[in-house]
Write a protein that holds these residues in place. Structure first.
Motif, PDB file in Angstrom:
ATOM      1  N   PRO A  43       0.743  -1.133  -0.097  1.00 22.65           N
ATOM      2  CA  PRO A  43      -0.059  -0.009  -0.057  1.00 22.65           C
ATOM      3  C   PRO A  43       0.775   1.207   0.118  1.00 22.65           C
ATOM      4  N   ASP A  44       0.290   2.162  -0.728  1.00 23.74           N
ATOM      5  CA  ASP A  44       0.935   3.603  -0.724  1.00 23.74           C
ATOM      6  C   ASP A  44       1.532   4.028   0.718  1.00 23.74           C
ATOM      7  N   ALA A  45       0.727   3.921   1.784  1.00 23.40           N
ATOM      8  CA  ALA A  45       0.807   4.488   3.012  1.00 23.40           C
ATOM      9  C   ALA A  45       1.978   3.548   3.853  1.00 23.40           C
ATOM     10  N   ALA A  46       2.622   2.442   3.262  1.00 22.51           N
ATOM     11  CA  ALA A  46       3.396   1.724   3.989  1.00 22.51           C
ATOM     12  C   ALA A  46       4.671   2.369   4.280  1.00 22.51           C
ATOM     13  N   GLY A  47       5.190   1.945   5.315  1.00 18.43           N
ATOM     14  CA  GLY A  47       6.670   2.735   5.363  1.00 18.43           C
ATOM     15  C   GLY A  47       7.744   1.593   5.007  1.00 18.43           C
ATOM     16  N   VAL A  48       8.967   2.226   5.322  1.00 20.08           N
ATOM     17  CA  VAL A  48      10.210   1.475   4.800  1.00 20.08           C
ATOM     18  C   VAL A  48      10.115  -0.063   5.511  1.00 20.08           C
ATOM     19  N   SER A  49      10.044   0.019   6.874  1.00 20.50           N
ATOM     20  CA  SER A  49       9.911  -1.363   7.298  1.00 20.50           C
ATOM     21  C   SER A  49       8.920  -2.286   6.831  1.00 20.50           C
ATOM     22  N   THR A  50       7.806  -1.756   6.659  1.00 19.21           N
ATOM     23  CA  THR A  50       6.873  -2.885   5.929  1.00 19.21           C
ATOM     24  C   THR A  50       7.392  -3.195   4.645  1.00 19.21           C
ATOM     25  N   MET A  51       8.053  -2.335   3.835  1.00 19.48           N
ATOM     26  CA  MET A  51       8.503  -2.557   2.558  1.00 19.48           C
ATOM     27  C   MET A  51       9.518  -3.657   2.580  1.00 19.48           C
ATOM     28  N   TRP A  52      10.471  -3.479   3.669  1.00 18.45           N
ATOM     29  CA  TRP A  52      11.808  -4.347   3.565  1.00 18.45           C
ATOM     30  C   TRP A  52      11.465  -5.590   4.162  1.00 18.45           C
ATOM     31  N   ALA A  53      10.340  -5.738   5.072  1.00 20.50           N
ATOM     32  CA  ALA A  53       9.954  -7.062   5.297  1.00 20.50           C
ATOM     33  C   ALA A  53       9.476  -7.933   4.482  1.00 20.50           C
ATOM     34  N   GLU A  54       8.624  -7.341   3.364  1.00 19.62           N
ATOM     35  CA  GLU A  54       7.995  -7.945   2.421  1.00 19.62           C
ATOM     36  C   GLU A  54       9.070  -8.136   1.291  1.00 19.62           C
ATOM     37  N   ALA A  55      10.276  -7.379   1.046  1.00 17.68           N
ATOM     38  CA  ALA A  55      11.416  -7.652   0.335  1.00 17.68           C
ATOM     39  C   ALA A  55      12.127  -8.976   0.648  1.00 17.68           C
ATOM     40  N   LYS A  56      12.279  -8.935   2.025  1.00 20.27           N
ATOM     41  CA  LYS A  56      13.114 -10.078   2.644  1.00 20.27           C
ATOM     42  C   LYS A  56      12.285 -11.323   2.224  1.00 20.27           C
ATOM     43  N   LYS A  57      11.012 -11.302   2.152  1.00 19.63           N
ATOM     44  CA  LYS A  57      10.449 -12.470   1.817  1.00 19.63           C
ATOM     45  C   LYS A  57      10.715 -13.144   0.270  1.00 19.63           C
ATOM     46  N   HIS A  58      11.064 -12.174  -0.519  1.00 18.05           N
ATOM     47  CA  HIS A  58      11.386 -12.508  -1.843  1.00 18.05           C
ATOM     48  C   HIS A  58      12.997 -12.266  -2.060  1.00 18.05           C
ATOM     49  N   ALA A  59      13.737 -12.084  -1.122  1.00 20.22           N
ATOM     50  CA  ALA A  59      15.287 -12.016  -1.560  1.00 20.22           C
ATOM     51  C   ALA A  59      15.989 -13.280  -1.958  1.00 20.22           C
ATOM     52  N   LEU A  60      16.723 -13.215  -3.006  1.00 16.06           N
ATOM     53  CA  LEU A  60      17.520 -14.124  -3.378  1.00 16.06           C
ATOM     54  C   LEU A  60      19.007 -14.082  -3.074  1.00 16.06           C
ATOM     55  N   GLU A  61      19.516 -12.804  -2.675  1.00 19.20           N
ATOM     56  CA  GLU A  61      20.628 -12.522  -2.104  1.00 19.20           C
ATOM     57  C   GLU A  61      20.711 -10.889  -1.753  1.00 19.20           C
ATOM     58  N   GLU A  62      21.427 -10.594  -0.769  1.00 16.49           N
ATOM     59  CA  GLU A  62      21.658  -9.318  -0.157  1.00 16.49           C
ATOM     60  C   GLU A  62      23.137  -8.828  -0.235  1.00 16.49           C
ATOM     61  N   ALA A  63      23.450  -7.433  -0.567  1.00 17.48           N
ATOM     62  CA  ALA A  63      24.529  -6.924  -0.423  1.00 17.48           C
ATOM     63  C   ALA A  63      24.596  -5.691   0.379  1.00 17.48           C
ATOM     64  N   SER A  64      25.704  -5.138   1.016  1.00 13.59           N
ATOM     65  CA  SER A  64      25.645  -3.819   1.810  1.00 13.59           C
ATOM     66  C   SER A  64      26.924  -3.113   1.452  1.00 13.59           C
ATOM     67  N   VAL A  65      26.718  -1.930   1.774  1.00 13.81           N
ATOM     68  CA  VAL A  65      27.841  -0.852   1.864  1.00 13.81           C
ATOM     69  C   VAL A  65      27.463   0.069   3.040  1.00 13.81           C
ATOM     70  N   THR A  66      28.429   0.413   3.985  1.00 15.41           N
ATOM     71  CA  THR A  66      28.205   1.181   5.103  1.00 15.41           C
ATOM     72  C   THR A  66      29.270   2.622   5.197  1.00 15.41           C
ATOM     73  N   GLY A  67      28.484   3.412   5.241  1.00 14.95           N
ATOM     74  CA  GLY A  67      29.084   4.556   5.483  1.00 14.95           C
ATOM     75  C   GLY A  67      28.942   5.155   6.931  1.00 14.95           C
ATOM     76  N   THR A  68      29.879   6.263   7.685  1.00 11.17           N
ATOM     77  CA  THR A  68      29.624   6.663   9.029  1.00 11.17           C
ATOM     78  C   THR A  68      29.307   8.179   8.616  1.00 11.17           C
ATOM     79  N   TYR A  69      28.571   8.884   9.834  1.00  8.71           N
ATOM     80  CA  TYR A  69      28.451  10.051   9.793  1.00  8.71           C
ATOM     81  C   TYR A  69      28.158  10.715  11.354  1.00  8.71           C
ATOM     82  N   GLN A  70      28.919  11.875  11.529  1.00  9.72           N
ATOM     83  CA  GLN A  70      28.674  12.363  13.118  1.00  9.72           C
ATOM     84  C   GLN A  70      28.691  13.630  12.907  1.00  9.72           C
ATOM     85  N   THR A  71      27.494  14.422  13.477  1.00 11.52           N
ATOM     86  CA  THR A  71      27.116  15.683  13.610  1.00 11.52           C
ATOM     87  C   THR A  71      27.910  16.477  14.546  1.00 11.52           C
ATOM     88  N   GLN A  72      28.625  17.306  14.108  1.00  9.95           N
ATOM     89  CA  GLN A  72      29.717  18.182  15.328  1.00  9.95           C
ATOM     90  C   GLN A  72      29.038  19.005  16.109  1.00  9.95           C
TER      91      GLN A  72
END
Length: 154
Positions: free
Chosen positions: A125-154
Protein backbone atom coordinates in the motif's frame (compact mmCIF):
# COMPACT_ATOMS: atom_id res chain seq x y z
CA UNK A 1 29.69 -14.30 -8.48
CA UNK A 2 28.10 -12.84 -5.35
CA UNK A 3 25.98 -9.69 -5.34
CA UNK A 4 28.13 -6.68 -4.45
CA UNK A 5 27.19 -3.06 -3.69
CA UNK A 6 29.52 -0.06 -3.81
CA UNK A 7 29.32 3.73 -3.81
CA UNK A 8 31.56 6.16 -5.65
CA UNK A 9 30.43 8.76 -3.10
CA UNK A 10 32.01 7.12 -0.04
CA UNK A 11 34.21 4.17 0.84
CA UNK A 12 33.20 1.19 3.00
CA UNK A 13 33.16 2.13 6.71
CA UNK A 14 34.32 5.68 5.96
CA UNK A 15 32.53 8.99 6.62
CA UNK A 16 29.76 10.07 4.27
CA UNK A 17 30.41 13.51 2.74
CA UNK A 18 28.15 16.20 4.22
CA UNK A 19 26.35 16.66 0.89
CA UNK A 20 24.62 13.32 1.60
CA UNK A 21 23.52 14.46 5.10
CA UNK A 22 20.10 15.88 5.85
CA UNK A 23 21.64 19.22 6.97
CA UNK A 24 23.78 19.28 3.81
CA UNK A 25 22.39 18.92 0.28
CA UNK A 26 20.46 15.80 1.35
CA UNK A 27 21.52 14.04 -1.86
CA UNK A 28 21.09 10.31 -2.34
CA UNK A 29 24.63 8.93 -2.80
CA UNK A 30 25.49 7.10 -6.03
CA UNK A 31 25.28 3.32 -5.75
CA UNK A 32 26.31 0.57 -8.17
CA UNK A 33 25.97 -3.19 -7.99
CA UNK A 34 26.99 -6.32 -9.85
CA UNK A 35 26.74 -10.08 -9.53
CA UNK A 36 22.95 -10.34 -9.23
CA UNK A 37 21.57 -13.87 -9.48
CA UNK A 38 20.16 -14.83 -12.89
CA UNK A 39 16.69 -15.24 -11.33
CA UNK A 40 16.57 -11.57 -10.24
CA UNK A 41 13.35 -9.86 -11.33
CA UNK A 42 13.76 -6.59 -9.35
CA UNK A 43 15.69 -5.00 -6.50
CA UNK A 44 14.82 -3.31 -3.22
CA UNK A 45 17.01 -1.03 -1.14
CA UNK A 46 16.90 0.21 2.44
CA UNK A 47 19.11 2.74 4.26
CA UNK A 48 19.30 2.18 8.01
CA UNK A 49 20.98 3.78 11.03
CA UNK A 50 21.29 1.00 13.64
CA UNK A 51 22.94 3.45 16.07
CA UNK A 52 19.95 5.79 16.46
CA UNK A 53 19.04 6.52 20.10
CA UNK A 54 15.62 4.79 19.90
CA UNK A 55 16.67 1.81 17.76
CA UNK A 56 17.18 1.34 14.04
CA UNK A 57 16.07 4.40 12.06
CA UNK A 58 15.14 4.04 8.37
CA UNK A 59 16.32 6.89 6.15
CA UNK A 60 15.15 5.48 2.82
CA UNK A 61 13.33 2.56 1.26
CA UNK A 62 13.06 1.88 -2.46
CA UNK A 63 11.36 -1.03 -4.19
CA UNK A 64 10.54 -2.08 -7.73
CA UNK A 65 13.98 -1.20 -9.04
CA UNK A 66 14.09 -2.87 -12.48
CA UNK A 67 16.17 -6.05 -12.74
CA UNK A 68 18.24 -4.65 -15.62
CA UNK A 69 19.42 -1.66 -13.56
CA UNK A 70 22.91 -1.83 -12.07
CA UNK A 71 23.05 1.58 -10.39
CA UNK A 72 21.20 4.47 -8.79
CA UNK A 73 22.64 7.88 -9.61
CA UNK A 74 23.48 10.58 -7.11
CA UNK A 75 20.25 12.37 -6.25
CA UNK A 76 18.24 9.44 -7.66
CA UNK A 77 15.05 10.38 -5.85
CA UNK A 78 14.96 13.82 -7.48
CA UNK A 79 13.85 12.29 -10.82
CA UNK A 80 10.44 10.78 -9.94
CA UNK A 81 9.42 10.21 -13.56
CA UNK A 82 12.21 7.66 -13.84
CA UNK A 83 12.58 6.58 -10.25
CA UNK A 84 11.35 3.34 -8.73
CA UNK A 85 8.94 3.43 -5.79
CA UNK A 86 10.04 5.24 -2.61
CA UNK A 87 8.37 4.37 0.71
CA UNK A 88 7.91 6.59 3.76
CA UNK A 89 11.05 6.78 5.85
CA UNK A 90 11.05 7.31 9.61
CA UNK A 91 10.98 11.09 9.05
CA UNK A 92 7.62 10.49 7.30
CA UNK A 93 8.88 11.28 3.78
CA UNK A 94 8.70 9.05 0.70
CA UNK A 95 12.27 9.92 -0.34
CA UNK A 96 15.85 9.72 0.85
CA UNK A 97 16.66 11.75 3.94
CA UNK A 98 20.32 11.62 4.86
CA UNK A 99 22.15 11.23 8.15
CA UNK A 100 21.15 13.47 11.05
CA UNK A 101 22.53 11.96 14.27
CA UNK A 102 22.16 13.95 17.48
CA UNK A 103 24.95 16.53 17.93
CA UNK A 104 27.81 15.15 19.99
CA UNK A 105 26.83 11.50 19.44
CA UNK A 106 29.56 9.09 18.39
CA UNK A 107 29.63 8.42 14.62
CA UNK A 108 26.56 6.53 13.44
CA UNK A 109 26.66 3.79 10.80
CA UNK A 110 24.47 4.14 7.71
CA UNK A 111 23.92 0.78 6.07
CA UNK A 112 22.73 0.70 2.46
CA UNK A 113 21.22 -2.78 1.90
CA UNK A 114 20.31 -4.01 -1.56
CA UNK A 115 18.25 -7.17 -2.08
CA UNK A 116 17.86 -9.01 -5.39
CA UNK A 117 14.24 -10.19 -5.52
CA UNK A 118 12.45 -13.07 -7.26
CA UNK A 119 9.40 -10.89 -8.10
CA UNK A 120 9.16 -8.00 -10.59
CA UNK A 121 7.17 -5.81 -8.22
CA UNK A 122 6.25 -5.62 -4.54
CA UNK A 123 2.57 -4.86 -4.02
CA UNK A 124 2.51 -2.76 -0.90
CA UNK A 125 0.00 0.00 0.00
CA UNK A 126 1.00 3.61 -0.66
CA UNK A 127 0.86 4.39 3.06
CA UNK A 128 3.35 1.64 3.93
CA UNK A 129 6.61 2.61 5.50
CA UNK A 130 10.13 1.41 4.89
CA UNK A 131 9.88 -1.30 7.59
CA UNK A 132 6.84 -2.87 5.92
CA UNK A 133 8.43 -2.70 2.47
CA UNK A 134 11.70 -4.26 3.67
CA UNK A 135 9.91 -7.05 5.53
CA UNK A 136 8.06 -7.94 2.32
CA UNK A 137 11.25 -7.66 0.25
CA UNK A 138 13.06 -10.08 2.59
CA UNK A 139 10.41 -12.72 1.81
CA UNK A 140 11.46 -12.57 -1.86
CA UNK A 141 15.22 -11.99 -1.44
CA UNK A 142 17.53 -14.16 -3.49
CA UNK A 143 20.65 -12.44 -2.23
CA UNK A 144 21.63 -9.30 -0.33
CA UNK A 145 24.63 -6.95 -0.39
CA UNK A 146 25.47 -3.87 1.63
CA UNK A 147 27.82 -0.94 1.90
CA UNK A 148 28.22 1.10 5.10
CA UNK A 149 29.23 4.71 5.65
CA UNK A 150 29.49 6.69 8.87
CA UNK A 151 28.42 10.19 9.87
CA UNK A 152 28.76 12.38 12.93
CA UNK A 153 27.14 15.75 13.58
CA UNK A 154 29.65 18.15 15.11
Amino acid sequence: MALTLISKGFAQDQPLPSKYARAGENLFPPLAWSGAPDETRSFALVVEDPDAPNGTFHHCGIANIPAQWTALAEGADTAPERAPRFYKNDFGNARYDGPQPPPGDRPHRYIFRLAALDVPKLSIPDAAGVSTMWAEAKKHALEEASVTGTYQTQ
